[in-house]
Design a protein around this motif. Structure first.
Motif, PDB file in Angstrom:
ATOM      1  N   LEU A  67       6.794  14.871  17.578  1.00 52.81           N
ATOM      2  CA  LEU A  67       5.390  15.259  17.457  1.00 52.81           C
ATOM      3  C   LEU A  67       5.221  16.473  16.558  1.00 52.81           C
ATOM      4  CD1 LEU A  67       4.252  14.818  21.183  1.00 52.81           C
ATOM      5  CD2 LEU A  67       3.780  13.277  19.258  1.00 52.81           C
ATOM      6  N   THR A  68       6.145  17.409  16.658  1.00 54.37           N
ATOM      7  CA  THR A  68       6.087  18.614  15.823  1.00 54.37           C
ATOM      8  C   THR A  68       6.253  18.267  14.345  1.00 54.37           C
ATOM      9  OG1 THR A  68       6.953  19.970  17.630  1.00 54.37           O
ATOM     10  CG2 THR A  68       7.130  20.876  15.410  1.00 54.37           C
ATOM     11  N   ARG A  69       7.089  17.271  14.049  1.00 57.45           N
ATOM     12  CA  ARG A  69       7.259  16.819  12.660  1.00 57.45           C
ATOM     13  C   ARG A  69       6.017  16.141  12.120  1.00 57.45           C
ATOM     14  NH1 ARG A  69      12.153  14.667  14.769  1.00 57.45           N
ATOM     15  NH2 ARG A  69      11.259  12.559  14.655  1.00 57.45           N
ATOM     16  N   GLY A  70       5.113  15.748  13.010  1.00 53.49           N
ATOM     17  CA  GLY A  70       3.943  15.006  12.586  1.00 53.49           C
ATOM     18  C   GLY A  70       4.064  13.516  12.824  1.00 53.49           C
ATOM     19  N   ASP A  71       5.198  13.085  13.379  1.00 54.06           N
ATOM     20  CA  ASP A  71       5.365  11.670  13.721  1.00 54.06           C
ATOM     21  C   ASP A  71       4.538  11.333  14.961  1.00 54.06           C
ATOM     22  OD1 ASP A  71       7.199  11.415  11.669  1.00 54.06           O
ATOM     23  OD2 ASP A  71       8.942  11.664  12.982  1.00 54.06           O
ATOM     24  N   TRP A  72       4.220  10.063  15.100  1.00 53.27           N
ATOM     25  CA  TRP A  72       3.623   9.586  16.335  1.00 53.27           C
ATOM     26  C   TRP A  72       4.750   9.142  17.259  1.00 53.27           C
ATOM     27  CZ3 TRP A  72      -1.696   6.866  16.379  1.00 53.27           C
ATOM     28  CH2 TRP A  72      -2.577   7.523  15.511  1.00 53.27           C
ATOM     29  N   VAL A  73       4.514   9.206  18.553  1.00 53.53           N
ATOM     30  CA  VAL A  73       5.493   8.747  19.532  1.00 53.53           C
ATOM     31  C   VAL A  73       4.845   7.667  20.387  1.00 53.53           C
ATOM     32  CG1 VAL A  73       6.898   9.352  21.534  1.00 53.53           C
ATOM     33  CG2 VAL A  73       6.760  10.921  19.587  1.00 53.53           C
ATOM     34  N   ILE A  74       5.516   6.524  20.491  1.00 52.87           N
ATOM     35  CA  ILE A  74       5.051   5.423  21.336  1.00 52.87           C
ATOM     36  C   ILE A  74       6.127   5.190  22.386  1.00 52.87           C
ATOM     37  CG2 ILE A  74       4.362   3.002  21.419  1.00 52.87           C
ATOM     38  CD1 ILE A  74       3.511   3.271  18.489  1.00 52.87           C
ATOM     39  N   CYS A  75       5.772   5.411  23.635  1.00 51.03           N
ATOM     40  CA  CYS A  75       6.758   5.399  24.707  1.00 51.03           C
ATOM     41  C   CYS A  75       6.466   4.315  25.745  1.00 51.03           C
ATOM     42  CB  CYS A  75       6.780   6.768  25.389  1.00 51.03           C
ATOM     43  SG  CYS A  75       8.132   6.989  26.565  1.00 51.03           S
ATOM     44  N   ASP A  76       7.481   3.525  26.044  1.00 53.39           N
ATOM     45  CA  ASP A  76       7.431   2.507  27.094  1.00 53.39           C
ATOM     46  C   ASP A  76       7.719   3.198  28.424  1.00 53.39           C
ATOM     47  OD1 ASP A  76       7.901   0.443  28.865  1.00 53.39           O
ATOM     48  OD2 ASP A  76       9.265  -0.660  27.551  1.00 53.39           O
ATOM     49  N   ARG A  77       6.657   3.539  29.145  1.00 53.93           N
ATOM     50  CA  ARG A  77       6.634   4.271  30.412  1.00 53.93           C
ATOM     51  C   ARG A  77       6.761   5.786  30.194  1.00 53.93           C
ATOM     52  NH1 ARG A  77       6.179   0.898  34.412  1.00 53.93           N
ATOM     53  NH2 ARG A  77       7.309  -1.073  34.586  1.00 53.93           N
ATOM     54  N   PHE A  78       6.114   6.502  31.134  1.00 57.48           N
ATOM     55  CA  PHE A  78       6.211   7.963  31.137  1.00 57.48           C
ATOM     56  C   PHE A  78       5.890   8.439  32.557  1.00 57.48           C
ATOM     57  CE2 PHE A  78       4.837  12.324  29.747  1.00 57.48           C
ATOM     58  CZ  PHE A  78       6.051  12.697  29.201  1.00 57.48           C
ATOM     59  N   ALA A  79       5.295   9.598  32.691  1.00 57.61           N
ATOM     60  CA  ALA A  79       5.112  10.210  34.009  1.00 57.61           C
ATOM     61  C   ALA A  79       4.239   9.383  34.947  1.00 57.61           C
ATOM     62  CB  ALA A  79       4.522  11.612  33.855  1.00 57.61           C
ATOM     63  N   ASP A  80       3.328   8.586  34.407  1.00 45.83           N
ATOM     64  CA  ASP A  80       2.468   7.767  35.271  1.00 45.83           C
ATOM     65  C   ASP A  80       3.276   6.763  36.078  1.00 45.83           C
ATOM     66  OD1 ASP A  80      -0.112   8.866  34.572  1.00 45.83           O
ATOM     67  OD2 ASP A  80       0.171   7.922  32.611  1.00 45.83           O
ATOM     68  N   SER A  81       4.380   6.290  35.532  1.00 48.19           N
ATOM     69  CA  SER A  81       5.219   5.363  36.283  1.00 48.19           C
ATOM     70  C   SER A  81       5.807   6.029  37.515  1.00 48.19           C
ATOM     71  CB  SER A  81       6.346   4.813  35.393  1.00 48.19           C
ATOM     72  OG  SER A  81       5.879   3.752  34.594  1.00 48.19           O
ATOM     73  N   THR A  82       6.168   7.300  37.398  1.00 54.94           N
ATOM     74  CA  THR A  82       6.689   8.014  38.562  1.00 54.94           C
ATOM     75  C   THR A  82       5.602   8.177  39.619  1.00 54.94           C
ATOM     76  OG1 THR A  82       8.303   9.198  37.211  1.00 54.94           O
ATOM     77  CG2 THR A  82       7.770  10.155  39.356  1.00 54.94           C
ATOM     78  N   ARG A  83       4.391   8.484  39.176  1.00 57.44           N
ATOM     79  CA  ARG A  83       3.285   8.600  40.122  1.00 57.44           C
ATOM     80  C   ARG A  83       3.092   7.303  40.915  1.00 57.44           C
ATOM     81  NH1 ARG A  83      -1.858  11.327  37.027  1.00 57.44           N
ATOM     82  NH2 ARG A  83      -0.872  13.260  36.273  1.00 57.44           N
TER      83      ARG A  83
ATOM     84  N   GLY B  58       1.737  15.063  15.703  1.00 63.09           N
ATOM     85  CA  GLY B  58       1.564  13.633  15.858  1.00 63.09           C
ATOM     86  C   GLY B  58       0.851  13.272  17.143  1.00 63.09           C
ATOM     87  N   ARG B  59       0.609  11.992  17.319  1.00 64.89           N
ATOM     88  CA  ARG B  59      -0.059  11.491  18.517  1.00 64.89           C
ATOM     89  C   ARG B  59       0.974  10.896  19.478  1.00 64.89           C
ATOM     90  NH1 ARG B  59      -5.081  13.731  18.655  1.00 64.89           N
ATOM     91  NH2 ARG B  59      -6.232  13.348  16.721  1.00 64.89           N
ATOM     92  N   PHE B  60       0.664  10.992  20.758  1.00 61.69           N
ATOM     93  CA  PHE B  60       1.580  10.546  21.801  1.00 61.69           C
ATOM     94  C   PHE B  60       0.882   9.441  22.607  1.00 61.69           C
ATOM     95  CE2 PHE B  60       3.996  12.128  25.857  1.00 61.69           C
ATOM     96  CZ  PHE B  60       4.802  10.998  25.808  1.00 61.69           C
ATOM     97  N   ILE B  61       1.403   8.214  22.486  1.00 64.18           N
ATOM     98  CA  ILE B  61       0.828   7.054  23.156  1.00 64.18           C
ATOM     99  C   ILE B  61       1.864   6.472  24.117  1.00 64.18           C
ATOM    100  CG2 ILE B  61      -0.136   4.733  22.853  1.00 64.18           C
ATOM    101  CD1 ILE B  61      -1.003   5.572  20.047  1.00 64.18           C
ATOM    102  N   THR B  62       1.436   6.194  25.344  1.00 62.67           N
ATOM    103  CA  THR B  62       2.343   5.589  26.315  1.00 62.67           C
ATOM    104  C   THR B  62       1.814   4.229  26.766  1.00 62.67           C
ATOM    105  OG1 THR B  62       1.271   6.776  28.147  1.00 62.67           O
ATOM    106  CG2 THR B  62       3.219   7.787  27.153  1.00 62.67           C
ATOM    107  N   PHE B  63       2.760   3.361  27.126  1.00 63.37           N
ATOM    108  CA  PHE B  63       2.442   2.060  27.707  1.00 63.37           C
ATOM    109  C   PHE B  63       2.901   2.056  29.158  1.00 63.37           C
ATOM    110  CE2 PHE B  63       2.061   0.924  23.311  1.00 63.37           C
ATOM    111  CZ  PHE B  63       1.193  -0.163  23.280  1.00 63.37           C
ATOM    112  N   GLU B  64       2.029   1.600  30.049  1.00 63.29           N
ATOM    113  CA  GLU B  64       2.351   1.530  31.466  1.00 63.29           C
ATOM    114  C   GLU B  64       1.988   0.150  32.004  1.00 63.29           C
ATOM    115  OE1 GLU B  64       3.971   3.669  33.129  1.00 63.29           O
ATOM    116  OE2 GLU B  64       3.668   5.650  32.244  1.00 63.29           O
ATOM    117  N   GLY B  65       2.435  -0.124  33.225  1.00 65.62           N
ATOM    118  CA  GLY B  65       2.132  -1.399  33.861  1.00 65.62           C
ATOM    119  C   GLY B  65       3.329  -1.912  34.631  1.00 65.62           C
ATOM    120  N   GLY B  66       3.131  -3.049  35.292  1.00 66.32           N
ATOM    121  CA  GLY B  66       4.184  -3.624  36.105  1.00 66.32           C
ATOM    122  C   GLY B  66       5.269  -4.297  35.299  1.00 66.32           C
TER     123      GLY B  66
END
Length: 227
Positions: free
Chosen positions: A97-113, A14-22
């Protein structure tokens, strides 16, 4: 990689999409709208968030956002974010992702940066070393950065939270201005992965732009535009 039950063929990752921002930029709303759009056209998307997204990470989320870890300093907070992220990846994101699902995540590693690195002044080398251990090659395919002036975002947060603010929402405008600058710098540094989205507009206008970006990036059928 698991087999597709209908065809017996291996499922495509699957595809992995993240959302970032304030704060208050509309990340959770736009993540939900994108997941709904994809779902209505047969693409199953797992909607998740950070910190959190798995049982172990949700426990750490409470420690971080309550401010309980703040007295130990930004380096300790960074380590806790990394621990939560690793549990989130292994328990929720990678299996999906391994199952083939997409993952949409509210924040990820960029927020820590940005939060702990730029605004918290944690050594960038320390953050990147921790990221290599906790994330490795499992980085997002696309990161959408929602951009909003801090005063507008904080006003949105205050109106919906009714006085109950978390550890980072309680920070002042100067802190959040640094965050905004950091996220813009991220987009400039990694233009292939990251896209800047003007979040001052109506949420449906923002959602339409995001759908178009996803369509183009992943070569999805044009009929998704009509959703």
């Amino acid at each position: 990689m698991t087999d597709n039950p209908s065809t017996g063929e291996p499922a495509r990752r699957g595809r992995f999409i993240t959302f970032e921002g304030g704060e208050g930029a509309g990340k959770s709303t736009q993540a939900r709208l994108l997941a709904e759009c994809l779902g209505s056209h047969g693409i199953h998307a797992v909607l998740t968030r950070e910190p959190g997204g798995s049982p172990g990470a949700e426990i750490i989320r409470h420690v971080l956002l309550s401010g309980a870890a703040e007295p130990f300093g930004p380096e300790a907070e960074t380590i806790l974010f990394g621990a939560a992220r690793r549990d989130h990846l292994t328990s929720t994101i990678l299996p999906a992702l391994t199952r083939g699902d997409w993952v949409i995540c509210d924040r990820f590693a960029d927020s820590t940066r940005v939060y702990q690195g730029l605004a918290g002044k944690v050594d960038p080398d320390f953050i990147l070393a921790l990221e290599r251990l906790t994330v490795g090659a499992d980085r997002p395919d696309l990161t959408l950065v929602l951009d909003l002036p801090p005063k507008i975002g904080l006003a949105r947060v205050a109106s919906r939270q009714q006085g109950t603010l978390d550890r980072f929402e309680r920070e002042g405008v100067a802190f959040h201005t640094k965050l905004r600058q950091g996220f813009k710098a991220l987009v400039q540094a990694e233009p292939e992965r990251c896209r800047l989205i003007d979040a001052t507009r109506d949420k449906h206008v923002v959602a339409a732009e995001i759908r178009d970006l996803v369509l183009t990036r992943f070569d999805l059928p044009a009929r998704l535009v009509a959703s």
